[in-house]
Design an enzyme around this catalytic site. Structure first.
Site, PDB file in Angstrom:
ATOM      1  N   GLU A   1       0.879  -1.159   0.000  1.00  0.00           N
ATOM      2  CA  GLU A   1       0.000   0.000   0.000  1.00  0.00           C
ATOM      3  C   GLU A   1       0.925   1.220   0.000  1.00  0.00           C
ATOM      4  O   GLU A   1       1.812   1.315   0.855  1.00  0.00           O
ATOM      5  CB  GLU A   1      -0.874  -0.008   1.259  1.00  0.00           C
ATOM      6  CG  GLU A   1      -1.899   1.098   1.233  1.00  0.00           C
ATOM      7  CD  GLU A   1      -2.767   1.157   2.491  1.00  0.00           C
ATOM      8  OE1 GLU A   1      -2.761   0.205   3.288  1.00  0.00           O
ATOM      9  OE2 GLU A   1      -3.442   2.187   2.649  1.00  0.00           O
TER      10      GLU A   1
ATOM     11  N   ARG B   1       4.581 -12.606   9.805  1.00  0.00           N
ATOM     12  CA  ARG B   1       5.151 -11.270   9.727  1.00  0.00           C
ATOM     13  C   ARG B   1       6.521 -11.285  10.408  1.00  0.00           C
ATOM     14  O   ARG B   1       6.714 -11.939  11.426  1.00  0.00           O
ATOM     15  CB  ARG B   1       4.192 -10.352  10.493  1.00  0.00           C
ATOM     16  CG  ARG B   1       4.395  -8.904  10.353  1.00  0.00           C
ATOM     17  CD  ARG B   1       3.201  -8.175  10.946  1.00  0.00           C
ATOM     18  NE  ARG B   1       2.227  -7.892   9.914  1.00  0.00           N
ATOM     19  CZ  ARG B   1       2.292  -6.834   9.116  1.00  0.00           C
ATOM     20  NH1 ARG B   1       3.249  -5.954   9.267  1.00  0.00           N
ATOM     21  NH2 ARG B   1       1.396  -6.634   8.186  1.00  0.00           N
TER      22      ARG B   1
ATOM     23  N   LYS C   1       4.582   0.791   9.044  1.00  0.00           N
ATOM     24  CA  LYS C   1       4.650   2.092   8.378  1.00  0.00           C
ATOM     25  C   LYS C   1       3.972   3.173   9.204  1.00  0.00           C
ATOM     26  O   LYS C   1       4.426   4.317   9.251  1.00  0.00           O
ATOM     27  CB  LYS C   1       3.980   2.005   7.000  1.00  0.00           C
ATOM     28  CG  LYS C   1       4.869   1.401   5.946  1.00  0.00           C
ATOM     29  CD  LYS C   1       4.140   1.299   4.624  1.00  0.00           C
ATOM     30  CE  LYS C   1       3.212   0.114   4.629  1.00  0.00           C
ATOM     31  NZ  LYS C   1       2.472  -0.066   3.400  1.00  0.00           N
TER      32      LYS C   1
HETATM   33  P1  ATP Z   1       2.585  -1.885   7.674  1.00  0.00           P
HETATM   34  O1  ATP Z   1       1.852  -2.284   8.899  1.00  0.00           O
HETATM   35  O2  ATP Z   1       4.009  -1.583   7.909  1.00  0.00           O
HETATM   36  O3  ATP Z   1       1.887  -0.836   6.875  1.00  0.00           O
HETATM   37  P2  ATP Z   1       1.457  -3.663   5.835  1.00  0.00           P
HETATM   38  O4  ATP Z   1       1.389  -5.139   5.856  1.00  0.00           O
HETATM   39  O5  ATP Z   1       0.205  -2.913   6.063  1.00  0.00           O
HETATM   40  O6  ATP Z   1       2.597  -3.210   6.802  1.00  0.00           O
HETATM   41  P3  ATP Z   1       1.627  -3.399   3.036  1.00  0.00           P
HETATM   42  O7  ATP Z   1       2.114  -2.260   2.222  1.00  0.00           O
HETATM   43  O8  ATP Z   1       0.198  -3.710   2.993  1.00  0.00           O
HETATM   44  O9  ATP Z   1       2.100  -3.130   4.512  1.00  0.00           O
HETATM   45  O10 ATP Z   1       2.511  -4.686   2.745  1.00  0.00           O
HETATM   46  C1  ATP Z   1       2.929  -5.146   1.493  1.00  0.00           C
HETATM   47  C2  ATP Z   1       3.347  -6.568   1.631  1.00  0.00           C
HETATM   48  O11 ATP Z   1       4.422  -6.683   2.554  1.00  0.00           O
HETATM   49  C3  ATP Z   1       2.210  -7.413   2.166  1.00  0.00           C
HETATM   50  O12 ATP Z   1       2.119  -8.591   1.412  1.00  0.00           O
HETATM   51  C4  ATP Z   1       2.618  -7.688   3.583  1.00  0.00           C
HETATM   52  O13 ATP Z   1       2.130  -8.907   4.002  1.00  0.00           O
HETATM   53  C5  ATP Z   1       4.131  -7.647   3.530  1.00  0.00           C
HETATM   54  N1  ATP Z   1       4.665  -7.235   4.824  1.00  0.00           N
HETATM   55  C6  ATP Z   1       4.474  -6.072   5.465  1.00  0.00           C
HETATM   56  N2  ATP Z   1       5.077  -6.060   6.660  1.00  0.00           N
HETATM   57  C7  ATP Z   1       5.696  -7.250   6.783  1.00  0.00           C
HETATM   58  C8  ATP Z   1       6.504  -7.867   7.799  1.00  0.00           C
HETATM   59  N3  ATP Z   1       6.785  -7.242   8.940  1.00  0.00           N
HETATM   60  N4  ATP Z   1       6.972  -9.099   7.562  1.00  0.00           N
HETATM   61  C9  ATP Z   1       6.703  -9.738   6.428  1.00  0.00           C
HETATM   62  N5  ATP Z   1       5.954  -9.233   5.433  1.00  0.00           N
HETATM   63  C10 ATP Z   1       5.450  -8.009   5.601  1.00  0.00           C
HETATM   64 MG    MG Z   2      -1.411  -2.475   5.021  1.00  0.00          MG
END
Ligand code: ATP
Ligand code: MG
Length: 557
Positions: A38, A262, A272
C-alpha cells in the site's frame, strides 16, 4: 553453525513444497506471484522479507512477479511513496514483470459488485458503522440481520448507483456481502465491500467517491492478474474464507492465498504507521534517517542489497510470529563489507606523535585497499614527522600484556614502521600533549629487515595531511527489544543516545570517497559517505562496528 545453515538451505520451505507439488502435478506450468504494497509509507525490513520471498520464488521456479500498488485507500496514499517503493525494490536487486495498480481495476471491481447484487449476494445497508458493530455478535454469539438486508435486487442496484454518483455522504451507506450473520468466522458476517469516501485519489482523482474494501479488492486484483500463489501475512488467515467465497461467487480466476508470519526485528518497529509517526514528530530526520529500519534508511546507513537479501534468506519464512535479532542483520552486513570495503585509516581522538629521528619528506607508503580483494590494488599513505594515533592506544602505566604504545615500548604503525616511545610530554595540567618517539628505518612494512617482533599494530595518520571529517555514530533507535510490546506508547522507549556526532582525522585518500563506496576505518568499523557531505566537509555514517559491542556488553553482564 555454517554447517547447520547450509543444511537449512537445501530444505524447501513450506511454500516451495506447495509450489513444487503444483508444478509436478501439472496444476500450473509456471507461477505468478505479486508484491502488493500500500503506497502509504516507505518500505521497511518486513517488506524486504516479503519482496525476497515473492521475487525469490519466481527466480527459482518458472514464472514472474508483479508489483501491484494496493492503492484502494485514497486518504493515506501518495505518489512520493510509489516512487520510493519502486526505487527500493530495484535497489534490492529485483525486477517486476508488470507495474500495476489496484485503482486501475476500480471499473472492473464496480462491475463485480453489480454482479454480486444481481446474484442476490450483496445489498446496500443504511446502518451506521456503530449499528453494524452492535449487530455483529461475538465469536460465541450470532449476529443479527440488518433491517436493510432484504432489499430487492432492483432497489440495491439503484442505491449502489446513487452511492457511486455521489448522492450520499461519507459513512451513510455501505455495500455488504449477503453471507450469514451467524457464521462462525466473524469476517463472513455480511462483510462490508464498499464504502463512501468523498476523497481525492492520487491516481483516479475525483472520479470515485466509493472505494472497495480490502476484501473486495485484493483477491479480485490477484484474480485479474492470474496470480497463482498470493502470499500474505498471518493476520489474513481469517480473510481466506472470504477471499475464496468472492472468487467462487464471481466465478473468476481461482488465485489462492497462503500465509506466512510477519517478520519483526528487535530494537525497532516495522510498521509504516509507527515509522510515519517517528518522521512526522521529528524523532528522526526523515524516512531515510540511517537509524530507520526502512530500506532507504539502511541504504543511507551503508547497508548493501546483498547483505539485506542474505539476512532475509537466513531468517527464511515461518508459520509462527517471532522476533528476529538485529544482530543477525549486522552479522550479514559485516560479512559482506569485509569482502568489499576499502580500508582507510581514521583517528578519532588523536594524540600527537613526534618522530624525532625522522628526516624524510613526502614519503608515500603503499597500503592495500582491501586484503580480501587483491584486484582493488593499493593506495599511497603519506608518512611524516608528526603523526596522530588514538589517545587510547597509549598508556603511561600499562598492565602486563599491553601491546599498544607505552613508554619504552614498541609498536608497528600499520603499513609503515615500528616506533618506540621515548618521552611523554605533558601540559601544566598533567595532560599528555605529545609523545616523542623514534622509528626503526629498517622496519618498513613489506621490506622489514629489522628482525624486531612487535605484537601491536596501530592505525595512524600524518598530522599535516589529515583530513578532518564528521562521523555519525548510530546506536539502536529503541532502548528495549520490543518497543511495541510494552506498556504505553512505543515512543516512550526511544533511545535518546541513538546518534552521536564525532570528529575524525582521516588519511588523504578519503577525499576521493564516493557515495557508493564502502569503507572499513581500520580497527573501528564500517562507514559510508553521507549525502549531507559538501566539497568542504565530508560526513560519514557508521554502518556497523567491527565487532558486536552489544554481545560483549551482555556477556560482561
Ligand atoms: P505496515 O503495517 O508496515 O503498513 P502492511 O502489511 O500494512 O505493513 P503493506 O504495504 O500492505 O504493509 O505490505 C505489502 C506486503 O508486505 C504485504 O504482502 C505484507 O504482508 C508484507 N509485509 C508487510 N510487513 C511485513 C513484515 N513485517 N513481515 C513480512 N511481510 C510483511
Ligand atoms: Mg497495510
Amino acid at each position: 553453525m555454517t554447517e547447520e545453515i547450509k543444511k537449512e538451505e537445501v530444505h524447501l520451505n513450506f511454500l516451495e513444497e506447495i509450489i513444487e507439488a503444483d508444478l509436478q502435478s501439472g496444476k500450473y506450468k509456471s507461477i505468478v506471484t505479486r508484491f502488493p504494497p500500500e503506497p502509504n509509507g516507505y518500505l521497511h525490513l518486513g517488506h524486504a522479507s516479503s519482496i525476497c520471498l515473492n521475487f525469490g520464488l519466481t527466480q527459482k521456479y518458472p514464472g514472474n512477479t508483479n508489483l501491484r500498488f494496493d492503492d484502494t485507500n485514497p486518504v493515506t496514499e501518495d505518489t512520493e511513496y510509489v516512487e520510493s517503493i519502486k526505487d527500493d525494490i530495484r535497489w534490492l536487486g529485483f525486477t517486476w514483470k508488470h507495474e500495476l495498480y489496484a485503482s486501475d481495476y476500480f471499473d472492473t471491481l464496480y462491475e463485480y459488485a453489480i454482479d454480486l447484487i444481481k446474484k442476490g449476494l450483496a445489498y446496500v445497508d443504511d446502518s451506521t458503522s456503530e449499528e453494524m458493530a452492535m449487530m455483529k455478535g461475538t465469536p460465541t454469539e450470532a449476529g443479527r440481520n440488518s433491517k436493510y438486508r432484504d432489499r430487492t435486487i432492483d432497489e440495491n442496484l439503484e442505491l449502489f448507483r446513487k452511492m457511486k454518483d455521489g448522492a450520499f455522504e461519507d459513512g451513510t451507506r455501505t455495500l455488504r456481502a449477503k453471507i450469514d450473520m451467524a457464521h462462525i468466522n466473524m469476517l463472513m458476517r455480511d462483510p462490508v465491500l464498499y464504502r463512501i469516501k468523498h476523497a481525492h485519489h492520487h491516481r483516479t482523482g475525483d472520479k470515485w467517491c466509493i472505494y472497495p474494501m480490502y476484501d473486495m479488492a485484493h483477491g479480485q486484483s490477484d484474480s485479474i492478474e492470474n496470480i497463482t500463489h498470493s502470499i500474505c501475512t498471518l493476520e489474513f488467515v481469517p480473510h481466506r474464507e472470504l477471499y475464496d467465497w468472492l472468487i467462487e461467487k464471481l466465478n473468476i480466476y481461482p488465485s489462492q492465498q497462503y500465509e506466512f508470519a510477519r517478520r519483526n526485528i528487535n530494537y525497532t518497529v516495522t510498521s509504516k504507521r509507527k515509522l510515519l509517526q517517528l518522521v512526522n514528530e521529528g524523532h528522526v530526520a526523515g524516512w531515510d534517517d540511517p537509524r530507520m529500519p526502512t530500506i532507504s534508511g539502511l541504504r543511507r546507513r551503508g547497508y548493501t542489497p546483498e547483505s539485506i537479501r542474505e539476512f532475509c534468506n537466513r531468517i527464511g519464512i515461518a508459520k509462527r510470529e517471532n522476533i528476529v535479532d538485529v544482530g543477525l542483520l549486522e552479522f550479514c552486513v559485516r560479512e559482506h563489507l569485509n569482502r568489499i570495503a576499502f580500508r582507510r585509516m581514521v583517528v578519532f581522538d588523536p594524540v600527537k606523535i613526534i618522530i624525532t629521528n625522522y628526516t624524510g619528506f613526502g614519503e608515500l607508503l603503499a597500503s592495500e585497499n582491501n586484503p580480501e580483494d587483491q584486484s582493488t590494488g593499493s593506495r599511497g599513505i603519506p608518512f611524516g614527522k608528526e603523526l596522530f594515533i588514538e589517545r587510547d592506544d597509549f598508556m603511561e602505566d600499562p598492565p602486563k600484556k599491553y601491546f599498544r604504545l607505552a613508554p619504552g615500548q614498541m609498536v608497528r604503525l600499520k603499513s609503515a614502521y615500528i616506533i618506540k616511545c621515548d618521552e611523554v610530554i605533558k601540559d601544566v595540567n598533567g595532560d599528555i600533549t605529545e609523545l616523542h618517539c623514534t622509528y626503526i628505518p629498517e622496519s618498513k612494512s613489506g621490506n622489514d629487515t629489522s628482525g624486531i617482533n612487535v605484537k601491536g599494530t596501530l592505525h595512524w595518520v600524518t598530522a599535516a595531511k589529515a583530513v578532518e571529517v564528521e562521523v555519525r555514530e548510530y546506536d539502536r533507535l529503541f532502548k528495549v527489544e520490543n518497543p511495541s510490546g510494552g506498556e504505553g506508547d512505543f515512543k516512550d522507549y526511544i533511545n535518546p543516545y541513538s546518534l552521536k556526532i564525532v570528529k575524525g582525522f582521516a588519511e588523504p585518500a578519503i577525499m576521493d570517497a564516493k557515495l557508493s563506496d564502502r569503507f572499513q576505518f581500520m580497527r573501528k568499523g564500517y562507514y559510508c559517505l553521507d549525502k549531507d557531505s559538501t566539497d568542504t566537509k565530508l560526513v560519514f555514517n557508521r554502518t556497523v562496528t567491527l565487532k558486536d559491542a552489544w554481545a560483549k556488553e551482555v556477556k560482561k553482564g
